[in-house]
Design a protein around this motif. Structure first.
Motif, mmCIF file in Angstrom:
data_model
loop_
_atom_site.group_PDB
_atom_site.id
_atom_site.type_symbol
_atom_site.label_atom_id
_atom_site.label_comp_id
_atom_site.label_asym_id
_atom_site.label_seq_id
_atom_site.Cartn_x
_atom_site.Cartn_y
_atom_site.Cartn_z
ATOM 1 N N GLY A 22 25.184 34.995 40.338
ATOM 2 C CA GLY A 22 26.008 35.427 39.226
ATOM 3 C C GLY A 22 27.210 34.535 38.996
ATOM 4 N N SER A 23 28.029 34.912 38.016
ATOM 5 C CA SER A 23 29.202 34.130 37.641
ATOM 6 C C SER A 23 30.455 34.987 37.627
ATOM 7 C CB SER A 23 29.006 33.499 36.256
ATOM 8 O OG SER A 23 27.903 32.621 36.236
ATOM 9 N N LEU A 24 31.586 34.312 37.785
ATOM 10 C CA LEU A 24 32.874 34.981 37.772
ATOM 11 C C LEU A 24 33.924 33.979 37.303
ATOM 12 C CD1 LEU A 24 33.540 37.917 38.573
ATOM 13 C CD2 LEU A 24 34.356 37.043 40.765
ATOM 14 N N ARG A 25 34.893 34.452 36.547
ATOM 15 C CA ARG A 25 35.972 33.596 36.063
ATOM 16 C C ARG A 25 37.302 34.114 36.582
ATOM 17 N NH1 ARG A 25 38.467 32.859 29.975
ATOM 18 N NH2 ARG A 25 39.089 30.662 30.134
ATOM 19 N N LEU A 26 37.974 33.305 37.374
ATOM 20 C CA LEU A 26 39.270 33.662 37.921
ATOM 21 C C LEU A 26 40.384 33.069 37.073
ATOM 22 C CD1 LEU A 26 38.658 33.050 41.735
ATOM 23 C CD2 LEU A 26 38.109 35.068 40.348
ATOM 24 N N SER A 27 41.508 33.777 37.012
ATOM 25 C CA SER A 27 42.663 33.317 36.263
ATOM 26 C C SER A 27 43.875 33.240 37.180
ATOM 27 C CB SER A 27 42.966 34.253 35.091
ATOM 28 O OG SER A 27 41.897 34.303 34.176
ATOM 29 N N CYS A 28 44.775 32.328 36.862
ATOM 30 C CA CYS A 28 46.016 32.167 37.614
ATOM 31 C C CYS A 28 47.158 31.951 36.635
ATOM 32 C CB CYS A 28 45.909 30.989 38.584
ATOM 33 S SG CYS A 28 47.465 30.544 39.396
#
Length: 128
Positions: free
Chosen positions: A16-22
């Motif tokens: 699967g995929s995941l998008r992290l933010s900072c």
């Protein structure tokens, strides 16, 4: 005031995929070398992928090559980590960090020695 706030972690199935933010509050991003690190239980914190300040060179660990992508939105002062084809070996707490200066060497960019600003991180779990 400067602060790093990571978000976007969660549970995802293998592949699967995941998008992290900072959110990098108070940082003038064009002058910073930016990196994503991760730390699994009982393991040392390790550099995964980074972007140098002056030339925008992308350095990465071979384990994530072709799977992870770093991007920066200068106007929103936000750094992103797009994670695709996640594997059972990827679970960890993920951190965004940075240090000011000219373009770093690969060892500096992916090593922990040059960084001294850390947020709380965001947990990524990979499970069927």
């Amino acid at each position: 005031q400067v602060q790093l706030v990571e978000s976007g972690g969660g549970l995802v199935e293998p592949g699967g995929s995941l998008r992290l933010s900072c959110l990098a509050a108070g940082f003038n991003l064009p002058f910073y070398n930016i990196g994503w690190f991760r730390q699994a239980p009982g393991k040392e914190r390790e550099g995964i992928i980074c972007r140098t300040s002056s030339d925008g060179r992308i350095d990465y660990d071979e384990f994530v090559k072709g799977r992870f992508t770093i991007s920066v939105d200068m106007y929103k002062n936000t750094v992103y980590l797009q994670m695709n084809s996640l594997k059972p070996e990827d679970p960890a707490v993920y951190y965004c960090t940075m240090f000011a200066g000219w373009s770093a060497t690969t060892s500096q960019c992916l090593g922990v020695d040059e960084y001294d600003m850390w947020g709380r991180g965001t947990q990524v779990t990979v499970s069927p």
